[in-house]
Enzyme design. Structure first.
Site, short mmCIF file in Angstrom:
data_model
loop_
_atom_site.label_atom_id
_atom_site.label_comp_id
_atom_site.label_asym_id
_atom_site.label_seq_id
_atom_site.Cartn_x
_atom_site.Cartn_y
_atom_site.Cartn_z
N ARG A 179 16.15 -8.36 11.52
CA ARG A 179 17.41 -7.78 11.12
C ARG A 179 18.38 -7.86 12.30
O ARG A 179 17.97 -8.11 13.43
CB ARG A 179 17.23 -6.32 10.68
CG ARG A 179 16.38 -6.15 9.42
CD ARG A 179 17.07 -6.72 8.20
NE ARG A 179 16.33 -6.49 6.97
CZ ARG A 179 15.53 -7.38 6.41
NH1 ARG A 179 15.34 -8.57 7.00
NH2 ARG A 179 14.91 -7.11 5.28
N GLU A 199 13.67 5.49 10.57
CA GLU A 199 12.54 5.41 11.50
C GLU A 199 12.34 4.01 12.07
O GLU A 199 12.08 3.86 13.27
CB GLU A 199 11.26 5.88 10.81
CG GLU A 199 11.10 7.37 10.80
CD GLU A 199 9.74 7.79 10.26
OE1 GLU A 199 9.21 8.81 10.75
OE2 GLU A 199 9.22 7.11 9.35
N ASP A 200 12.43 2.99 11.23
CA ASP A 200 12.16 1.64 11.74
C ASP A 200 13.26 1.17 12.69
O ASP A 200 12.99 0.49 13.69
CB ASP A 200 11.97 0.65 10.59
CG ASP A 200 13.08 0.75 9.55
OD1 ASP A 200 13.98 1.59 9.71
OD2 ASP A 200 13.05 -0.02 8.57
N GLU A 238 24.60 0.76 2.92
CA GLU A 238 25.54 1.69 3.55
C GLU A 238 24.82 2.80 4.30
O GLU A 238 25.28 3.24 5.36
CB GLU A 238 26.49 2.27 2.50
CG GLU A 238 27.47 1.27 1.93
CD GLU A 238 28.31 0.61 3.02
OE1 GLU A 238 28.75 1.33 3.95
OE2 GLU A 238 28.52 -0.62 2.95
N LYS A 239 23.70 3.23 3.76
CA LYS A 239 22.92 4.26 4.45
C LYS A 239 22.37 3.73 5.76
O LYS A 239 22.31 4.46 6.76
CB LYS A 239 21.78 4.73 3.53
CG LYS A 239 21.06 5.95 4.05
CD LYS A 239 21.98 7.15 4.14
CE LYS A 239 21.27 8.39 4.64
NZ LYS A 239 22.17 9.56 4.77
N ARG A 240 22.01 2.47 5.77
CA ARG A 240 21.50 1.86 7.01
C ARG A 240 22.61 1.73 8.04
O ARG A 240 22.39 1.90 9.24
CB ARG A 240 20.89 0.50 6.70
CG ARG A 240 19.78 0.50 5.68
CD ARG A 240 18.51 1.08 6.24
NE ARG A 240 17.72 0.06 6.91
CZ ARG A 240 16.53 0.28 7.46
NH1 ARG A 240 16.01 1.48 7.43
NH2 ARG A 240 15.87 -0.69 8.05
#
Length: 351
Positions: free
Chosen positions: A211, A279-280, A317-319
Protein backbone atom coordinates in the site's frame (compact mmCIF):
# COMPACT_ATOMS: atom_id res chain seq x y z
CA UNK A 1 66.49 -30.25 -82.08
CA UNK A 2 68.59 -30.06 -79.03
CA UNK A 3 67.21 -30.62 -75.53
CA UNK A 4 68.06 -28.51 -72.50
CA UNK A 5 68.43 -29.99 -69.05
CA UNK A 6 67.06 -27.61 -66.40
CA UNK A 7 68.40 -28.07 -62.90
CA UNK A 8 66.50 -27.00 -59.79
CA UNK A 9 68.85 -25.03 -57.61
CA UNK A 10 68.78 -23.64 -54.10
CA UNK A 11 71.01 -21.32 -52.10
CA UNK A 12 73.59 -23.99 -51.33
CA UNK A 13 77.14 -23.89 -52.55
CA UNK A 14 76.95 -26.52 -55.27
CA UNK A 15 73.58 -25.21 -56.47
CA UNK A 16 71.82 -28.60 -56.92
CA UNK A 17 68.64 -29.47 -55.02
CA UNK A 18 69.07 -32.11 -52.33
CA UNK A 19 66.28 -33.57 -50.19
CA UNK A 20 68.74 -34.32 -47.41
CA UNK A 21 69.93 -30.71 -47.38
CA UNK A 22 66.31 -29.48 -47.32
CA UNK A 23 65.48 -31.72 -44.33
CA UNK A 24 68.52 -30.45 -42.48
CA UNK A 25 67.48 -26.89 -43.19
CA UNK A 26 63.98 -27.55 -41.83
CA UNK A 27 65.48 -28.97 -38.63
CA UNK A 28 67.35 -25.77 -38.25
CA UNK A 29 64.16 -23.74 -38.59
CA UNK A 30 62.41 -25.81 -35.90
CA UNK A 31 65.35 -25.39 -33.59
CA UNK A 32 65.29 -21.62 -34.02
CA UNK A 33 61.53 -21.54 -33.33
CA UNK A 34 61.99 -23.56 -30.14
CA UNK A 35 64.66 -21.21 -28.96
CA UNK A 36 62.41 -18.24 -29.70
CA UNK A 37 59.57 -19.80 -27.69
CA UNK A 38 61.88 -20.44 -24.75
CA UNK A 39 62.97 -16.83 -24.82
CA UNK A 40 59.35 -15.62 -24.85
CA UNK A 41 58.03 -18.07 -22.20
CA UNK A 42 58.81 -15.83 -19.20
CA UNK A 43 56.98 -12.95 -20.86
CA UNK A 44 53.93 -15.13 -21.55
CA UNK A 45 53.96 -16.46 -17.98
CA UNK A 46 54.14 -12.94 -16.60
CA UNK A 47 51.13 -11.91 -18.72
CA UNK A 48 49.11 -14.88 -17.44
CA UNK A 49 49.99 -14.02 -13.83
CA UNK A 50 48.92 -10.42 -14.39
CA UNK A 51 45.55 -11.47 -15.80
CA UNK A 52 44.92 -13.85 -12.90
CA UNK A 53 45.82 -11.14 -10.40
CA UNK A 54 43.52 -8.69 -12.17
CA UNK A 55 40.63 -11.17 -12.17
CA UNK A 56 41.12 -11.87 -8.45
CA UNK A 57 41.17 -8.14 -7.68
CA UNK A 58 37.95 -7.59 -9.64
CA UNK A 59 36.28 -10.45 -7.78
CA UNK A 60 37.24 -8.97 -4.41
CA UNK A 61 35.97 -5.57 -5.54
CA UNK A 62 32.63 -7.08 -6.62
CA UNK A 63 32.19 -8.80 -3.23
CA UNK A 64 32.99 -5.57 -1.41
CA UNK A 65 30.58 -3.50 -3.49
CA UNK A 66 27.77 -6.06 -3.10
CA UNK A 67 28.11 -5.89 0.68
CA UNK A 68 28.00 -2.09 0.59
CA UNK A 69 25.02 -2.16 -1.78
CA UNK A 70 23.03 -4.40 0.56
CA UNK A 71 23.66 -1.95 3.39
CA UNK A 72 22.62 0.95 1.16
CA UNK A 73 19.36 -0.79 0.25
CA UNK A 74 18.57 -1.30 3.93
CA UNK A 75 18.96 -5.06 3.72
CA UNK A 76 21.11 -5.29 6.86
CA UNK A 77 20.97 -8.78 8.34
CA UNK A 78 20.49 -8.79 12.11
CA UNK A 79 23.08 -11.55 12.39
CA UNK A 80 23.19 -11.54 16.18
CA UNK A 81 19.52 -12.39 16.46
CA UNK A 82 19.60 -14.88 13.60
CA UNK A 83 22.57 -16.78 14.98
CA UNK A 84 21.46 -16.74 18.62
CA UNK A 85 18.00 -18.16 18.01
CA UNK A 86 17.77 -21.98 17.92
CA UNK A 87 14.63 -21.60 15.77
CA UNK A 88 16.10 -19.25 13.17
CA UNK A 89 15.08 -21.62 10.38
CA UNK A 90 11.36 -21.38 11.21
CA UNK A 91 8.65 -18.83 11.93
CA UNK A 92 5.51 -18.44 14.01
CA UNK A 93 2.19 -17.96 12.24
CA UNK A 94 0.05 -15.34 13.96
CA UNK A 95 -3.55 -15.53 12.72
CA UNK A 96 -5.92 -12.67 13.39
CA UNK A 97 -9.54 -13.82 13.51
CA UNK A 98 -12.91 -12.17 14.04
CA UNK A 99 -16.10 -14.24 14.02
CA UNK A 100 -15.07 -16.43 11.09
CA UNK A 101 -14.57 -19.93 12.43
CA UNK A 102 -14.87 -21.76 9.12
CA UNK A 103 -12.10 -19.82 7.31
CA UNK A 104 -10.00 -20.00 10.49
CA UNK A 105 -9.95 -23.80 10.49
CA UNK A 106 -9.04 -23.93 6.82
CA UNK A 107 -6.31 -21.30 7.18
CA UNK A 108 -4.76 -22.90 10.26
CA UNK A 109 -4.67 -26.29 8.57
CA UNK A 110 -2.98 -24.81 5.51
CA UNK A 111 -0.17 -23.10 7.40
CA UNK A 112 0.39 -26.21 9.49
CA UNK A 113 1.41 -27.94 6.25
CA UNK A 114 4.20 -25.41 5.51
CA UNK A 115 7.61 -26.77 6.46
CA UNK A 116 8.85 -23.52 8.05
CA UNK A 117 5.97 -23.09 10.50
CA UNK A 118 7.03 -23.74 14.11
CA UNK A 119 3.69 -22.95 15.76
CA UNK A 120 0.33 -21.33 15.06
CA UNK A 121 -1.09 -18.70 17.39
CA UNK A 122 -4.66 -17.49 16.92
CA UNK A 123 -5.49 -14.01 18.22
CA UNK A 124 -9.02 -14.31 19.57
CA UNK A 125 -10.48 -10.81 19.98
CA UNK A 126 -14.12 -11.63 20.62
CA UNK A 127 -15.73 -11.08 24.00
CA UNK A 128 -16.96 -14.65 24.23
CA UNK A 129 -14.12 -17.19 24.59
CA UNK A 130 -13.68 -19.87 21.91
CA UNK A 131 -15.72 -22.99 22.40
CA UNK A 132 -14.16 -26.32 23.23
CA UNK A 133 -15.58 -27.69 19.99
CA UNK A 134 -13.72 -25.04 17.98
CA UNK A 135 -10.48 -25.84 19.77
CA UNK A 136 -10.98 -29.53 19.04
CA UNK A 137 -11.80 -28.84 15.39
CA UNK A 138 -8.67 -26.70 15.01
CA UNK A 139 -6.42 -29.36 16.54
CA UNK A 140 -7.96 -32.05 14.36
CA UNK A 141 -7.60 -29.99 11.17
CA UNK A 142 -3.98 -29.17 11.93
CA UNK A 143 -3.03 -32.75 12.78
CA UNK A 144 -4.56 -34.00 9.54
CA UNK A 145 -2.62 -31.50 7.43
CA UNK A 146 0.73 -31.39 9.25
CA UNK A 147 3.38 -34.10 8.97
CA UNK A 148 4.99 -32.99 12.27
CA UNK A 149 3.56 -34.22 15.55
CA UNK A 150 4.82 -31.17 17.49
CA UNK A 151 2.97 -28.48 15.51
CA UNK A 152 0.52 -26.79 17.81
CA UNK A 153 -2.28 -24.20 17.87
CA UNK A 154 -2.47 -21.71 20.72
CA UNK A 155 -5.47 -19.40 21.09
CA UNK A 156 -4.64 -16.02 22.60
CA UNK A 157 -7.77 -14.65 24.27
CA UNK A 158 -7.87 -10.85 24.49
CA UNK A 159 -11.43 -10.37 25.65
CA UNK A 160 -12.39 -8.30 22.65
CA UNK A 161 -10.77 -5.12 23.97
CA UNK A 162 -7.65 -3.12 23.23
CA UNK A 163 -5.26 -3.59 20.35
CA UNK A 164 -4.60 -7.23 21.16
CA UNK A 165 -3.70 -8.29 17.65
CA UNK A 166 -0.02 -7.51 18.27
CA UNK A 167 0.20 -8.39 21.93
CA UNK A 168 3.54 -10.05 22.86
CA UNK A 169 3.37 -13.83 23.30
CA UNK A 170 5.72 -15.50 25.77
CA UNK A 171 5.54 -18.90 24.09
CA UNK A 172 6.89 -17.65 20.74
CA UNK A 173 10.21 -19.42 20.07
CA UNK A 174 11.10 -17.87 16.73
CA UNK A 175 12.40 -14.43 15.80
CA UNK A 176 10.18 -14.33 12.71
CA UNK A 177 6.45 -13.66 12.97
CA UNK A 178 4.20 -14.21 9.98
CA UNK A 179 1.09 -12.12 10.59
CA UNK A 180 -1.93 -13.13 8.53
CA UNK A 181 -5.69 -12.69 8.53
CA UNK A 182 -7.92 -15.71 8.99
CA UNK A 183 -9.24 -15.45 5.42
CA UNK A 184 -5.88 -15.16 3.61
CA UNK A 185 -4.01 -18.18 2.27
CA UNK A 186 -0.48 -17.81 0.93
CA UNK A 187 0.93 -20.88 -0.88
CA UNK A 188 3.67 -22.56 1.14
CA UNK A 189 6.22 -22.09 -1.66
CA UNK A 190 5.59 -18.33 -1.74
CA UNK A 191 5.66 -18.20 2.05
CA UNK A 192 9.03 -19.94 2.25
CA UNK A 193 10.45 -17.59 -0.39
CA UNK A 194 9.23 -14.53 1.53
CA UNK A 195 10.78 -15.96 4.70
CA UNK A 196 14.14 -16.30 2.94
CA UNK A 197 13.86 -12.64 1.93
CA UNK A 198 13.00 -11.59 5.49
CA UNK A 199 16.11 -13.35 6.82
CA UNK A 200 18.22 -10.97 4.74
CA UNK A 201 16.35 -7.95 6.17
CA UNK A 202 14.91 -8.92 9.58
CA UNK A 203 14.53 -5.33 10.77
CA UNK A 204 11.90 -4.41 8.19
CA UNK A 205 8.51 -5.78 7.13
CA UNK A 206 8.35 -8.24 4.25
CA UNK A 207 4.91 -8.92 2.85
CA UNK A 208 2.57 -9.62 -0.03
CA UNK A 209 0.07 -6.73 0.15
CA UNK A 210 1.65 -3.33 -0.70
CA UNK A 211 0.00 0.00 0.00
CA UNK A 212 1.14 3.59 -0.34
CA UNK A 213 0.61 7.12 0.94
CA UNK A 214 1.19 10.52 -0.61
CA UNK A 215 0.80 14.16 0.32
CA UNK A 216 -2.25 15.91 -1.11
CA UNK A 217 -0.65 18.82 -2.99
CA UNK A 218 -3.93 20.63 -3.62
CA UNK A 219 -4.60 20.93 0.10
CA UNK A 220 -0.97 21.80 0.72
CA UNK A 221 -1.28 24.86 -1.54
CA UNK A 222 -4.23 26.07 0.53
CA UNK A 223 -2.29 25.70 3.76
CA UNK A 224 -3.52 22.27 4.85
CA UNK A 225 -1.54 19.07 5.30
CA UNK A 226 -3.36 15.89 4.37
CA UNK A 227 -2.03 12.51 3.29
CA UNK A 228 -3.90 10.11 1.06
CA UNK A 229 -4.00 6.35 1.53
CA UNK A 230 -3.58 4.36 -1.67
CA UNK A 231 -4.72 0.80 -2.33
CA UNK A 232 -3.51 -1.68 -4.91
CA UNK A 233 -4.58 0.39 -7.92
CA UNK A 234 -2.55 3.34 -6.62
CA UNK A 235 0.50 1.12 -6.17
CA UNK A 236 0.10 -0.25 -9.68
CA UNK A 237 -0.33 3.23 -11.18
CA UNK A 238 2.45 4.98 -9.25
CA UNK A 239 4.90 2.06 -9.23
CA UNK A 240 5.84 2.57 -5.58
CA UNK A 241 4.65 1.71 -2.08
CA UNK A 242 5.41 2.63 1.53
CA UNK A 243 3.60 -0.09 3.51
CA UNK A 244 2.94 -3.81 3.40
CA UNK A 245 -0.16 -4.79 5.31
CA UNK A 246 0.11 -7.13 8.27
CA UNK A 247 -2.69 -9.22 6.76
CA UNK A 248 0.17 -11.20 5.13
CA UNK A 249 3.63 -10.05 6.26
CA UNK A 250 6.77 -11.07 8.16
CA UNK A 251 8.29 -8.95 10.91
CA UNK A 252 10.56 -9.46 13.93
CA UNK A 253 8.90 -10.51 17.18
CA UNK A 254 10.46 -7.54 19.03
CA UNK A 255 7.97 -5.28 17.26
CA UNK A 256 5.15 -6.95 19.21
CA UNK A 257 6.65 -5.60 22.41
CA UNK A 258 7.43 -2.23 20.83
CA UNK A 259 3.87 -1.91 19.53
CA UNK A 260 2.21 -2.86 22.82
CA UNK A 261 4.52 -1.57 25.54
CA UNK A 262 6.52 1.31 24.03
CA UNK A 263 3.75 3.15 22.24
CA UNK A 264 2.52 6.39 23.86
CA UNK A 265 -0.71 6.06 25.83
CA UNK A 266 -2.75 8.48 23.65
CA UNK A 267 -1.82 6.45 20.59
CA UNK A 268 -2.74 3.19 22.30
CA UNK A 269 -6.12 4.62 23.30
CA UNK A 270 -6.74 5.72 19.73
CA UNK A 271 -5.89 2.27 18.37
CA UNK A 272 -8.16 0.64 20.94
CA UNK A 273 -11.06 2.67 19.52
CA UNK A 274 -10.16 2.24 15.85
CA UNK A 275 -8.65 -1.22 16.05
CA UNK A 276 -10.02 -2.81 12.91
CA UNK A 277 -9.23 0.16 10.68
CA UNK A 278 -5.83 1.27 11.92
CA UNK A 279 -3.80 -1.55 13.45
CA UNK A 280 -2.04 -2.65 10.27
CA UNK A 281 -1.15 0.94 9.29
CA UNK A 282 0.12 1.55 12.83
CA UNK A 283 2.38 -1.52 12.70
CA UNK A 284 3.87 -0.32 9.41
CA UNK A 285 4.66 3.01 11.07
CA UNK A 286 6.14 1.38 14.16
CA UNK A 287 8.51 -0.77 12.08
CA UNK A 288 9.48 2.06 9.71
CA UNK A 289 10.09 4.47 12.59
CA UNK A 290 12.26 1.97 14.49
CA UNK A 291 14.24 0.60 11.53
CA UNK A 292 14.49 3.66 9.29
CA UNK A 293 13.98 1.39 6.26
CA UNK A 294 11.13 0.89 3.78
CA UNK A 295 9.23 -2.39 3.64
CA UNK A 296 9.84 -5.08 1.03
CA UNK A 297 7.09 -6.32 -1.25
CA UNK A 298 7.38 -9.96 -2.35
CA UNK A 299 5.51 -10.94 -5.47
CA UNK A 300 3.24 -13.88 -4.82
CA UNK A 301 -0.28 -15.06 -5.39
CA UNK A 302 -2.52 -15.04 -2.33
CA UNK A 303 -6.04 -16.37 -1.98
CA UNK A 304 -8.69 -14.51 -0.02
CA UNK A 305 -11.42 -16.87 1.08
CA UNK A 306 -13.47 -14.22 2.88
CA UNK A 307 -14.67 -10.70 2.23
CA UNK A 308 -12.50 -7.85 1.00
CA UNK A 309 -10.63 -5.80 3.58
CA UNK A 310 -11.32 -2.28 4.76
CA UNK A 311 -8.68 -0.81 2.46
CA UNK A 312 -10.99 -1.28 -0.50
CA UNK A 313 -14.31 0.26 -1.45
CA UNK A 314 -16.25 2.17 1.19
CA UNK A 315 -13.50 1.83 3.80
CA UNK A 316 -11.13 4.05 1.84
CA UNK A 317 -12.13 7.30 3.54
CA UNK A 318 -11.80 5.70 6.95
CA UNK A 319 -8.28 4.63 6.06
CA UNK A 320 -7.44 8.20 5.01
CA UNK A 321 -8.65 9.46 8.37
CA UNK A 322 -6.73 6.78 10.23
CA UNK A 323 -3.51 7.49 8.31
CA UNK A 324 -3.59 11.20 9.13
CA UNK A 325 -4.56 10.66 12.76
CA UNK A 326 -1.63 8.28 13.25
CA UNK A 327 0.81 10.61 11.51
CA UNK A 328 -0.19 13.40 13.90
CA UNK A 329 1.46 11.44 16.73
CA UNK A 330 4.86 11.53 14.97
CA UNK A 331 7.13 14.55 14.59
CA UNK A 332 8.00 13.42 11.04
CA UNK A 333 6.42 10.99 8.60
CA UNK A 334 8.07 7.62 9.39
CA UNK A 335 6.85 5.84 6.25
CA UNK A 336 9.42 5.51 3.46
CA UNK A 337 8.51 4.87 -0.16
CA UNK A 338 10.29 2.39 -2.40
CA UNK A 339 9.81 0.77 -5.81
CA UNK A 340 11.59 -2.51 -5.06
CA UNK A 341 9.63 -5.66 -5.84
CA UNK A 342 11.15 -9.04 -4.92
CA UNK A 343 10.53 -11.86 -7.39
CA UNK A 344 11.64 -15.47 -7.43
CA UNK A 345 14.06 -15.69 -10.36
CA UNK A 346 13.48 -19.44 -10.67
CA UNK A 347 9.82 -18.85 -11.50
CA UNK A 348 10.11 -15.72 -13.65
CA UNK A 349 10.69 -16.05 -17.39
CA UNK A 350 11.23 -12.34 -17.90
CA UNK A 351 13.33 -10.30 -15.48
Amino acid sequence: MSSTLIGIRDDTVDGLYSPAKQKAANRGNYTSRSALFLRRAPQLLAAVKFKLLLAFSLLCLAIFLSSKLSSFMGWIPDRASLVSSPYRGSYTVLINTWRRNSPLKRTAAHYASCVGADAIHVVWSEIEPPSERLKSDLDRAVKLKSWRPDIRVEIEENGGGGSGRFKPIDEVRTDAIFSVDDDVIVPCSSLEFAFSVWKTAPLTMVGFVPRMHWLDLDLLKSGGVFHRYGGWLSVWWMGSYSMVLSKAAFFHKKYLDLYTNEMPSPLQDYLARERQNCEDIAMSMVVANASGTPPLWVKGKIQEIGSWGTSNGKGKEKRNECLNDLLSFYETVPLLSTNVKIVNARQEWVW
